[in-house]
Write a protein that holds these residues in place. Structure first.
Motif, PDB file in Angstrom:
ATOM      1  N   LEU A  73      -1.948  10.280 -19.759  1.00  0.00           N
ATOM      2  CA  LEU A  73      -0.868  10.130 -20.723  1.00  0.00           C
ATOM      3  C   LEU A  73      -0.046   8.875 -20.500  1.00  0.00           C
ATOM      4  CD1 LEU A  73       0.424  13.823 -20.646  1.00  0.00           C
ATOM      5  CD2 LEU A  73      -1.306  12.834 -22.162  1.00  0.00           C
ATOM      6  N   THR A  74      -0.242   8.208 -19.363  1.00  0.00           N
ATOM      7  CA  THR A  74       0.558   7.035 -19.003  1.00  0.00           C
ATOM      8  C   THR A  74      -0.366   5.865 -18.668  1.00  0.00           C
ATOM      9  OG1 THR A  74       0.584   7.608 -16.660  1.00  0.00           O
ATOM     10  CG2 THR A  74       2.353   8.527 -18.030  1.00  0.00           C
ATOM     11  N   GLU A  75       0.232   4.679 -18.569  1.00  0.00           N
ATOM     12  CA  GLU A  75      -0.521   3.473 -18.226  1.00  0.00           C
ATOM     13  C   GLU A  75      -0.153   3.030 -16.810  1.00  0.00           C
ATOM     14  OE1 GLU A  75      -3.213   0.336 -18.765  1.00  0.00           O
ATOM     15  OE2 GLU A  75      -2.862   2.106 -20.014  1.00  0.00           O
ATOM     16  N   PRO A  76      -1.139   2.831 -15.927  1.00  0.00           N
ATOM     17  CA  PRO A  76      -0.809   2.326 -14.586  1.00  0.00           C
ATOM     18  C   PRO A  76      -0.275   0.903 -14.672  1.00  0.00           C
ATOM     19  CG  PRO A  76      -3.174   2.264 -14.931  1.00  0.00           C
ATOM     20  CD  PRO A  76      -2.596   2.979 -16.124  1.00  0.00           C
ATOM     21  N   THR A  77       0.528   0.522 -13.712  1.00  0.00           N
ATOM     22  CA  THR A  77       1.159  -0.801 -13.760  1.00  0.00           C
ATOM     23  C   THR A  77       0.364  -1.871 -13.025  1.00  0.00           C
ATOM     24  OG1 THR A  77       2.512  -0.300 -11.808  1.00  0.00           O
ATOM     25  CG2 THR A  77       3.437   0.232 -13.966  1.00  0.00           C
ATOM     26  N   MET A  78      -0.760  -1.486 -12.414  1.00  0.00           N
ATOM     27  CA  MET A  78      -1.654  -2.456 -11.779  1.00  0.00           C
ATOM     28  C   MET A  78      -3.094  -2.017 -11.992  1.00  0.00           C
ATOM     29  SD  MET A  78      -0.115  -3.492  -8.037  1.00  0.00           S
ATOM     30  CE  MET A  78       1.481  -4.271  -7.823  1.00  0.00           C
ATOM     31  N   GLN A  79      -3.990  -2.973 -11.853  1.00  0.00           N
ATOM     32  CA  GLN A  79      -5.423  -2.744 -11.807  1.00  0.00           C
ATOM     33  C   GLN A  79      -5.939  -3.306 -10.474  1.00  0.00           C
ATOM     34  OE1 GLN A  79      -7.627  -1.135 -14.196  1.00  0.00           O
ATOM     35  NE2 GLN A  79      -5.571  -0.334 -14.665  1.00  0.00           N
ATOM     36  N   PRO A  80      -7.164  -2.972 -10.076  1.00  0.00           N
ATOM     37  CA  PRO A  80      -7.651  -3.449  -8.778  1.00  0.00           C
ATOM     38  C   PRO A  80      -7.514  -4.953  -8.570  1.00  0.00           C
ATOM     39  CG  PRO A  80      -9.103  -1.749  -9.590  1.00  0.00           C
ATOM     40  CD  PRO A  80      -8.107  -2.009 -10.686  1.00  0.00           C
ATOM     41  N   GLY A  81      -7.705  -5.738  -9.629  1.00  0.00           N
ATOM     42  CA  GLY A  81      -7.595  -7.185  -9.498  1.00  0.00           C
ATOM     43  C   GLY A  81      -6.188  -7.684  -9.240  1.00  0.00           C
ATOM     44  N   ASP A  82      -5.186  -6.825  -9.460  1.00  0.00           N
ATOM     45  CA  ASP A  82      -3.795  -7.207  -9.230  1.00  0.00           C
ATOM     46  C   ASP A  82      -3.337  -6.927  -7.799  1.00  0.00           C
ATOM     47  OD1 ASP A  82      -3.532  -7.779 -12.003  1.00  0.00           O
ATOM     48  OD2 ASP A  82      -3.164  -5.648 -12.402  1.00  0.00           O
ATOM     49  N   LEU A  83      -4.160  -6.245  -7.026  1.00  0.00           N
ATOM     50  CA  LEU A  83      -3.733  -5.793  -5.707  1.00  0.00           C
ATOM     51  C   LEU A  83      -3.754  -6.926  -4.679  1.00  0.00           C
ATOM     52  CD1 LEU A  83      -5.781  -2.470  -5.542  1.00  0.00           C
ATOM     53  CD2 LEU A  83      -3.314  -2.671  -5.937  1.00  0.00           C
ATOM     54  N   PRO A  84      -2.859  -6.888  -3.715  1.00  0.00           N
ATOM     55  CA  PRO A  84      -2.944  -7.823  -2.585  1.00  0.00           C
ATOM     56  C   PRO A  84      -4.057  -7.378  -1.650  1.00  0.00           C
ATOM     57  CG  PRO A  84      -1.205  -6.230  -2.196  1.00  0.00           C
ATOM     58  CD  PRO A  84      -1.727  -5.938  -3.578  1.00  0.00           C
ATOM     59  N   PRO A  85      -4.414  -8.188  -0.661  1.00  0.00           N
ATOM     60  CA  PRO A  85      -5.376  -7.727   0.355  1.00  0.00           C
ATOM     61  C   PRO A  85      -4.853  -6.462   1.039  1.00  0.00           C
ATOM     62  CG  PRO A  85      -5.028 -10.089   0.523  1.00  0.00           C
ATOM     63  CD  PRO A  85      -3.999  -9.587  -0.439  1.00  0.00           C
ATOM     64  N   LEU A  86      -5.756  -5.511   1.236  1.00  0.00           N
ATOM     65  CA  LEU A  86      -5.364  -4.211   1.784  1.00  0.00           C
ATOM     66  C   LEU A  86      -5.879  -4.052   3.200  1.00  0.00           C
ATOM     67  CD1 LEU A  86      -6.315  -2.009  -1.317  1.00  0.00           C
ATOM     68  CD2 LEU A  86      -4.018  -2.797  -0.688  1.00  0.00           C
ATOM     69  N   ASP A  87      -5.101  -3.350   4.013  1.00  0.00           N
ATOM     70  CA  ASP A  87      -5.558  -2.989   5.351  1.00  0.00           C
ATOM     71  C   ASP A  87      -6.286  -1.658   5.351  1.00  0.00           C
ATOM     72  OD1 ASP A  87      -4.441  -5.130   7.208  1.00  0.00           O
ATOM     73  OD2 ASP A  87      -2.677  -4.576   6.035  1.00  0.00           O
ATOM     74  N   ALA A  88      -5.961  -0.778   4.398  1.00  0.00           N
ATOM     75  CA  ALA A  88      -6.644   0.508   4.290  1.00  0.00           C
ATOM     76  C   ALA A  88      -6.270   1.158   2.972  1.00  0.00           C
ATOM     77  CB  ALA A  88      -6.279   1.435   5.447  1.00  0.00           C
ATOM     78  N   VAL A  89      -7.132   2.066   2.540  1.00  0.00           N
ATOM     79  CA  VAL A  89      -6.841   2.978   1.437  1.00  0.00           C
ATOM     80  C   VAL A  89      -6.733   4.373   2.039  1.00  0.00           C
ATOM     81  CG1 VAL A  89      -7.686   4.006  -0.719  1.00  0.00           C
ATOM     82  CG2 VAL A  89      -8.058   1.564  -0.256  1.00  0.00           C
ATOM     83  N   VAL A  90      -5.695   5.100   1.661  1.00  0.00           N
ATOM     84  CA  VAL A  90      -5.502   6.468   2.133  1.00  0.00           C
ATOM     85  C   VAL A  90      -5.703   7.398   0.944  1.00  0.00           C
ATOM     86  CG1 VAL A  90      -3.899   8.113   3.167  1.00  0.00           C
ATOM     87  CG2 VAL A  90      -3.926   5.737   3.951  1.00  0.00           C
ATOM     88  N   LEU A  91      -6.669   8.310   1.065  1.00  0.00           N
ATOM     89  CA  LEU A  91      -7.090   9.142  -0.063  1.00  0.00           C
ATOM     90  C   LEU A  91      -6.949  10.619   0.277  1.00  0.00           C
ATOM     91  CD1 LEU A  91      -8.478   9.460  -2.854  1.00  0.00           C
ATOM     92  CD2 LEU A  91     -10.666   9.290  -1.652  1.00  0.00           C
ATOM     93  N   SER A  92      -6.165  11.333  -0.521  1.00  0.00           N
ATOM     94  CA  SER A  92      -5.945  12.766  -0.312  1.00  0.00           C
ATOM     95  C   SER A  92      -7.226  13.570  -0.482  1.00  0.00           C
ATOM     96  CB  SER A  92      -4.884  13.262  -1.303  1.00  0.00           C
ATOM     97  OG  SER A  92      -4.872  14.663  -1.415  1.00  0.00           O
TER      98      SER A  92
END
Length: 258
Positions: free
Chosen positions: A45-64
């Motif tokens: 119902l909503t629009e995310p404010t970023m896409q993967p290409g907008d992300l900075p370099p990541l140290d990790a992804v934490v997934l529930s």
């Protein structure tokens, strides 16, 4: 400076010292449908404010856990593979088949990232997505405690609840970790097959009373049609119970200092 950026659903960018983490990557656009398993779908119902290409370099992804509103097909195809994904053992097995560096953590197990005199430890905390028959149908979930240290001294503890119901497991978390600076709380009162599978406003207050975080940031509350418990109900209930000054609502796209 430690910050949190709310992207939408349970997707946040958390910066602790020199470390940058992404939680529960959900980049589907408004109107697209997320697959929830067992033939169930829900429209965003909503629009995310970023896409993967907008992300900075990541140290990790934490997934529930591995559900389409936490790790979607856009994340699968466009998210960088350079960083580890810290998640449940079941989710890690599937993610590795998609060529991610996925590391499965058992409850209370942890992984530590190191950079110079800083460390960031991600500890898997217990979560219950549903009980009874419904619990057997849904994938296992985990919460995450992010502990940032500088020179061996703790600078901040952030608890990301994951999709969990309330219960005695939260009291055990509070017993082991009595000093939580920030809790990122998954709410929404998600209803699937007539069962509530994430905390609603009543359970959200119980979470605050059990965990006693200094600050609580609600997420995961209005992005999909299966979310049935409005954020305003949680805010009102927390205020009436004397926890209003601990709840910090962050708008999608907003960055706040932790």
């Amino acid at each position: 400076m430690d910050t949190l950026t709310f992207i939408g659903t349970a997707t946040t960018l958390i910066r602790l010292g020199s470390f940058t983490l992404l939680t529960d990557p959900n980049f589907l656009h408004q109107g697209q449908r997320a697959y929830l398993g067992k033939g169930l779908w829900s429209k965003r119902l909503t629009e995310p404010t970023m896409q993967p290409g907008d992300l900075p370099p990541l140290d990790a992804v934490v997934l529930s856990h591995l559900h389409g509103d936490h790790f979607d097909r856009i994340a699968r195809h466009e998210l960088a593979r350079a960083q580890p994904v810290l998640t449940t053992e079941k989710a890690a097995r599937k993610l590795r088949s998609w060529d991610f560096d996925a590391r499965g953590l058992r409850t209370w197990e942890s992984e530590t990232l190191t950079r110079d005199d800083e460390t960031l430890t991600v500890e898997s905390l217990p979560g219950i997505h549903a009980r009874g028959v419904m619990g057997a149908l849904l994938p296992p979930v985990m919460g995450s405690l992010l502990t940032h240290r500088v020179g061996g001294e703790v600078s901040r503890r952030v608890y990301v609840s994951g999709d969990t119901l309330t219960g005695d497991h939260l009291s055990e978390i509070a017993r082991r970790h009595p000093e939580i600076d920030v809790a990122v709380v998954h709410l929404g009162g998600t209803r699937v097959l007539f069962h509530t599978v994430t905390m609603d406003d009543v359970q959200g207050l119980d979470f605050l009373q059990r965990v006693q975080p200094k600050t609580a940031i609600p997420v995961h509350y209005d992005d999909y049609g299966v979310f049935r418990s409005p954020l305003a109900d949680f805010e009102r209930r927390a205020q009436q119970a004397g926890y209003g000054d601990r709840v910090r609502t962050v708008r999608r796209g907003q960055t706040v200092t932790l």
